[in-house]
Write a protein that holds these residues in place. Structure first.
Motif, PDB file in Angstrom:
ATOM      1  N   TRP A  19      43.838  46.404  32.568  1.00 38.09           N
ATOM      2  CA  TRP A  19      42.633  45.585  32.675  1.00 38.09           C
ATOM      3  C   TRP A  19      42.777  44.385  31.764  1.00 38.09           C
ATOM      4  CZ3 TRP A  19      38.174  47.507  35.421  1.00 38.09           C
ATOM      5  CH2 TRP A  19      37.146  46.553  35.539  1.00 38.09           C
ATOM      6  N   THR A  29      34.996  41.380  39.058  1.00 35.28           N
ATOM      7  CA  THR A  29      36.335  41.885  38.782  1.00 35.28           C
ATOM      8  C   THR A  29      37.308  41.467  39.872  1.00 35.28           C
ATOM      9  OG1 THR A  29      35.403  43.824  37.669  1.00 35.28           O
ATOM     10  CG2 THR A  29      37.713  43.950  38.339  1.00 35.28           C
ATOM     11  N   LEU A  30      38.413  40.846  39.479  1.00 29.52           N
ATOM     12  CA  LEU A  30      39.532  40.586  40.373  1.00 29.52           C
ATOM     13  C   LEU A  30      40.327  41.879  40.484  1.00 29.52           C
ATOM     14  CD1 LEU A  30      40.580  37.360  38.492  1.00 29.52           C
ATOM     15  CD2 LEU A  30      39.512  37.362  40.758  1.00 29.52           C
ATOM     16  N   LEU A  32      43.683  43.377  41.851  1.00 33.81           N
ATOM     17  CA  LEU A  32      44.983  42.955  42.358  1.00 33.81           C
ATOM     18  C   LEU A  32      45.709  44.126  42.988  1.00 33.81           C
ATOM     19  CD1 LEU A  32      44.328  40.988  39.700  1.00 33.81           C
ATOM     20  CD2 LEU A  32      46.465  39.995  40.506  1.00 33.81           C
ATOM     21  N   TRP A  43      53.377  42.096  38.680  1.00 30.56           N
ATOM     22  CA  TRP A  43      52.455  40.968  38.764  1.00 30.56           C
ATOM     23  C   TRP A  43      52.712  39.961  37.639  1.00 30.56           C
ATOM     24  CZ3 TRP A  43      49.549  39.465  42.667  1.00 30.56           C
ATOM     25  CH2 TRP A  43      49.067  40.401  43.595  1.00 30.56           C
ATOM     26  N   PRO A  47      47.806  38.030  36.690  1.00 34.61           N
ATOM     27  CA  PRO A  47      46.429  38.500  36.472  1.00 34.61           C
ATOM     28  C   PRO A  47      45.786  37.883  35.238  1.00 34.61           C
ATOM     29  CG  PRO A  47      47.892  40.334  36.977  1.00 34.61           C
ATOM     30  CD  PRO A  47      48.765  39.142  36.736  1.00 34.61           C
ATOM     31  N   ALA A  51      42.493  35.549  35.480  1.00 38.62           N
ATOM     32  CA  ALA A  51      41.290  35.943  34.752  1.00 38.62           C
ATOM     33  C   ALA A  51      40.831  34.821  33.822  1.00 38.62           C
ATOM     34  CB  ALA A  51      41.553  37.227  33.968  1.00 38.62           C
ATOM     35  N   CYS A  56      36.607  35.877  35.149  1.00 34.81           N
ATOM     36  CA  CYS A  56      36.459  37.228  35.679  1.00 34.81           C
ATOM     37  C   CYS A  56      37.359  38.196  34.917  1.00 34.81           C
ATOM     38  CB  CYS A  56      36.839  37.267  37.161  1.00 34.81           C
ATOM     39  SG  CYS A  56      35.767  36.323  38.252  1.00 34.81           S
ATOM     40  N   ALA A  58      40.163  41.281  35.328  1.00 33.19           N
ATOM     41  CA  ALA A  58      41.216  41.552  36.313  1.00 33.19           C
ATOM     42  C   ALA A  58      41.679  42.994  36.151  1.00 33.19           C
ATOM     43  CB  ALA A  58      42.392  40.599  36.141  1.00 33.19           C
TER      44      ALA A  58
END
Length: 262
Positions: A19, A29-30, A32, A43, A47, A51, A56, A58
């Motif tokens: 997170w 919340t994104l 992914l 990733w 992220p 964010a 937001c 993530a």
């Protein structure tokens, strides 16, 4: 919230997650959702950057059989993306208290995002950012996955993936490639879900993507019930967030900020 990798149990599965940024009570919340060979670590810093650019939180998690999540028995069922979107994504969001979500899906993760948006009952999906998604199987995908299998078996791909998947490396790769290379998978198609996707969608795809053509984007734009924007990136292949991170970040951040009013 913490940026360290942790574990959550959802849908009976022990899954690793990370997170970034504000928690679900403080901001949308994104979420992914990774590609067919992805996981939390693959990733990279996307992220974190998304964010920071949107305000937001993530959430990134590795599906079962990937990364440091629990392993799976092979073969994967050919409807594994539908099962993930219908049964697991919502359970993860419930377990972590997510009430408002923007789904950010890459490749298989984009397909899973569409299924979840079409079938979830909580109506908490505010939008979707889909990177190289697919809604049906194309011959070009099969050819490229067959080439990836050769590289996994005799080249360096297995070693590269093992750094991220550890003991799950064979489950991750074979679960993905054997499903897509099954002759029956040519019939796989989730276009029937699209009329139930009402949230706004941003589609991003590289013009040089060897795993799918723009027919995928055209089918989504034609079939989805909500508004759809499309961005084609020249000189980019299957992974826009890795190959053209700045352009991908700018487009995704603009779209998300418009959704959440920031």
């Amino acid at each position: 919230m913490s940026q360290e990798t942790a574990y959550v149990t959802a849908a009976g599965l022990r899954l690793e997650y990370r997170w970034v940024g504000p928690g679900p009570q403080a901001a949308p919340t994104l979420v992914l959702l990774h590609e067919g060979l992805g996981c939390v670590s693959l990733w990279r810093d996307f992220p974190d950057r998304l964010a920071a650019a949107t305000g937001c939180g993530a959430l990134v998690y590795s599906r079962a059989g990937y990364g440091r999540s629990q392993t799976i028995a092979l073969p994967r069922p050919l409807d594994y993306m539908q099962r993930e979107g219908e049964d697991v994504v919502g359970a993860v969001l419930d377990a972590l208290g997510v009430e408002s979500a923007i789904l950010v899906g890459h490749s298989d993760g984009g397909s899973i995002a569409l299924v979840h948006a079409a079938t979830e009952k909580r109506r908490r999906v505010a939008g979707l950012v889909l990177l190289a998604p697919h809604v049906f199987c194309e011959a070009v995908s099969v050819r490229s996955i067959a080439a990836a299998r050769r590289e996994f078996e005799v080249g360096e791909l297995r070693a590269r993936l093992q750094r991220h998947h550890g003991e799950n490396v064979d489950a991750a790769f074979r679960g993905w490639c054997e499903a897509w290379l099954d002759p029956a998978f040519m019939q796989w198609n989730i276009e029937g879900h699209l009329p139930r996707v009402t949230a706004p969608i941003l589609l991003i795809q590289g013009e040089d993507d060897v795993y799918g053509t723009t027919a995928q984007l055209e089918a989504i734009a034609r079939g989805a019930a909500g508004p759809v924007e499309t961005l084609l990136l020249p000189g980019c292949g299957h992974s826009p967030y890795r190959e053209q991170p700045d352009e991908t970040l700018a487009a995704a951040a603009r779209f998300v900020r418009a959704l959440v009013g920031r």
